[in-house]
Design a protein around this motif. Sequence first.
Motif, PDB file in Angstrom:
ATOM      1  N   MET A 121      48.364  31.694  48.057  1.00  0.00           N
ATOM      2  CA  MET A 121      47.561  32.848  48.454  1.00  0.00           C
ATOM      3  C   MET A 121      47.441  32.978  49.967  1.00  0.00           C
ATOM      4  O   MET A 121      47.177  34.061  50.479  1.00  0.00           O
ATOM      5  CB  MET A 121      46.174  32.775  47.809  1.00  0.00           C
ATOM      6  N   PRO A 132      48.146  38.245  49.211  1.00  0.00           N
ATOM      7  CA  PRO A 132      47.554  38.427  47.884  1.00  0.00           C
ATOM      8  C   PRO A 132      48.573  38.175  46.779  1.00  0.00           C
ATOM      9  O   PRO A 132      49.753  38.495  46.915  1.00  0.00           O
ATOM     10  CB  PRO A 132      47.088  39.887  47.902  1.00  0.00           C
ATOM     11  N   THR A 150      49.138  38.070  42.305  1.00  0.00           N
ATOM     12  CA  THR A 150      48.655  38.300  40.950  1.00  0.00           C
ATOM     13  C   THR A 150      48.726  36.990  40.167  1.00  0.00           C
ATOM     14  O   THR A 150      49.381  36.031  40.597  1.00  0.00           O
ATOM     15  CB  THR A 150      49.491  39.362  40.226  1.00  0.00           C
ATOM     16  N   ILE A 192      41.865  29.574  39.161  1.00  0.00           N
ATOM     17  CA  ILE A 192      41.247  30.656  39.929  1.00  0.00           C
ATOM     18  C   ILE A 192      39.740  30.679  39.693  1.00  0.00           C
ATOM     19  O   ILE A 192      38.946  30.918  40.619  1.00  0.00           O
ATOM     20  CB  ILE A 192      41.874  32.011  39.539  1.00  0.00           C
ATOM     21  N   VAL A 229      37.399  30.687  43.180  1.00  0.00           N
ATOM     22  CA  VAL A 229      36.537  31.814  43.562  1.00  0.00           C
ATOM     23  C   VAL A 229      35.099  31.370  43.810  1.00  0.00           C
ATOM     24  O   VAL A 229      34.524  31.678  44.873  1.00  0.00           O
ATOM     25  CB  VAL A 229      36.627  32.941  42.512  1.00  0.00           C
ATOM     26  N   ALA A 261      38.756  31.837  47.456  1.00  0.00           N
ATOM     27  CA  ALA A 261      39.524  32.987  46.984  1.00  0.00           C
ATOM     28  C   ALA A 261      38.596  34.100  46.550  1.00  0.00           C
ATOM     29  O   ALA A 261      37.424  33.874  46.232  1.00  0.00           O
ATOM     30  CB  ALA A 261      40.448  32.584  45.830  1.00  0.00           C
ATOM     31  N   ALA A 262      39.130  35.314  46.544  1.00  0.00           N
ATOM     32  CA  ALA A 262      38.362  36.479  46.101  1.00  0.00           C
ATOM     33  C   ALA A 262      39.284  37.413  45.348  1.00  0.00           C
ATOM     34  O   ALA A 262      40.488  37.508  45.642  1.00  0.00           O
ATOM     35  CB  ALA A 262      37.737  37.198  47.298  1.00  0.00           C
ATOM     36  N   ALA A 263      38.707  38.097  44.353  1.00  0.00           N
ATOM     37  CA  ALA A 263      39.479  39.079  43.596  1.00  0.00           C
ATOM     38  C   ALA A 263      39.749  40.298  44.462  1.00  0.00           C
ATOM     39  O   ALA A 263      38.978  40.637  45.360  1.00  0.00           O
ATOM     40  CB  ALA A 263      38.717  39.482  42.335  1.00  0.00           C
ATOM     41  N   ARG A 292      45.551  41.303  37.406  1.00  0.00           N
ATOM     42  CA  ARG A 292      44.498  40.707  38.238  1.00  0.00           C
ATOM     43  C   ARG A 292      45.131  40.116  39.489  1.00  0.00           C
ATOM     44  O   ARG A 292      46.125  39.402  39.417  1.00  0.00           O
ATOM     45  CB  ARG A 292      43.748  39.625  37.475  1.00  0.00           C
ATOM     46  N   PHE A 343      44.391  38.189  43.465  1.00  0.00           N
ATOM     47  CA  PHE A 343      43.444  37.391  44.235  1.00  0.00           C
ATOM     48  C   PHE A 343      44.017  37.147  45.628  1.00  0.00           C
ATOM     49  O   PHE A 343      45.229  37.167  45.840  1.00  0.00           O
ATOM     50  CB  PHE A 343      43.163  36.056  43.538  1.00  0.00           C
ATOM     51  N   ARG A 344      43.130  36.926  46.573  1.00  0.00           N
ATOM     52  CA  ARG A 344      43.534  36.690  47.952  1.00  0.00           C
ATOM     53  C   ARG A 344      42.813  35.468  48.505  1.00  0.00           C
ATOM     54  O   ARG A 344      41.726  35.096  48.033  1.00  0.00           O
ATOM     55  CB  ARG A 344      43.208  37.908  48.835  1.00  0.00           C
ATOM     56  N   ARG A 370      40.540  33.823  51.167  1.00  0.00           N
ATOM     57  CA  ARG A 370      39.451  34.332  52.012  1.00  0.00           C
ATOM     58  C   ARG A 370      39.599  33.751  53.427  1.00  0.00           C
ATOM     59  O   ARG A 370      38.892  32.833  53.833  1.00  0.00           O
ATOM     60  CB  ARG A 370      38.091  33.997  51.419  1.00  0.00           C
TER      61      ARG A 370
END
Length: 400
Positions: free
Chosen positions: A34, A38, A40, A59, A63, A68-70, A84, A86-87, A89
């Motif tokens: 990540m 970003p 998936t 994940i 989070v 990480a964040a969606a 879905r 995620f990236r 942070r």
Amino acid sequence: MPKTNPERASSQHAVAGDRSLLRRMNLLALLERMMDGPQTITQLADSTGLSRTAVDAIIDDLVPLGWAAAIEPEPRIGAGRPARGFRFRAEVGCVLGMDIGPHKVEVQVSDLAGRGLFVTRTEVAESLGADERLKVAVDLVHAALAGAGMSLDDVWIAAVGTPGVVQNGVIYHDLEMVDWQGLDLASTLRDTLGCHVVVENDVNLAVLAEHWLGVAKEASSIVYVLVGNRTGASIMTAGHLFRGFAGGAGELGALPELGWLHSQEHLSGVVVDGRELSRTEIFQSAAAGAAPAADAVDRFSDAIATGVAAYVLALDPEVVVIGGGVSAAGASFLEPLERHVRKRTITHPEIRLSTLADRSVVLGAVRLALDVVQGRLAAAVTEGSAFPAPSAELLTTAAI
């Protein structure tokens, strides 16, 4: 009450520990993916070889920890749920890249993914003392952080590039800057800024920048040659900076016989149409075919080629990168340099001119800071019993 078999209990504990470590390593692997951008769930599963179910579970750990964040899924036409994503942070902290040199000081604030948030620089006099030079650097740090909307509390680590041989944050063998030799730069800035600080030779940082963002991204064996107000070099082997035993690798330019110490003299006193030319004008006139300028550039290239050839013969690199002020000269310098190097060598690596201009040191400092952060995170994952939350406390003095 049944007796417990101690050997079996120990074995069960070891298996549980191994599984825990494996899960933490999988967490780290997904996080590193990540960091590149970003992703998936499907992309993360494909790149790590884990099942989608395992990625989903990991994940669900990353989070809440804050790593990480969606991200908002892209709209889809037709049936089915959007993928879905995620990236990383990267905003949970920042790093400082600093270039403290004889003629300028530059500071860049970057997030934990390496994206530049703010950069500022100022020209300084070569005669400036160490205290004054450091005050300029610290003032620029505060200005850069303010420009980035950050504070010193957000800084995880600062990495600094400066001339000289560097050992454990202390400057040795630098005669360019007043009161600089013998300075414990890492400790001095650490005390002033209140964050962890690493210090590296500036030309060493330039090769990191070229490997990260420059013209040698695909190469793992690189020689970087700085040709500007001074001439120096740095080495990368197998994708890693080679510093040598005491940090002095790449200092061939110190040999008078090499000709680098006085190479700039070939670019002085060049007269075309009754007027003495500046260095920039010399290369421009050489490109236009002016014989005095072309002769001067040829002599200068010949002097530089001796050292370049020495590195090629000793190391056989994939790529030689020429940085510093002369990199803007283009073919008028590159063509004679290639010709003179080929006359002296057995193998002939491609010689490329840097496109990073005079930003290579500060960008290399950012890269070094990120490498320290990622290395310490990996160490925390293998040494600890739980995956750590994002915090500058990951960086201990002992780790850097």
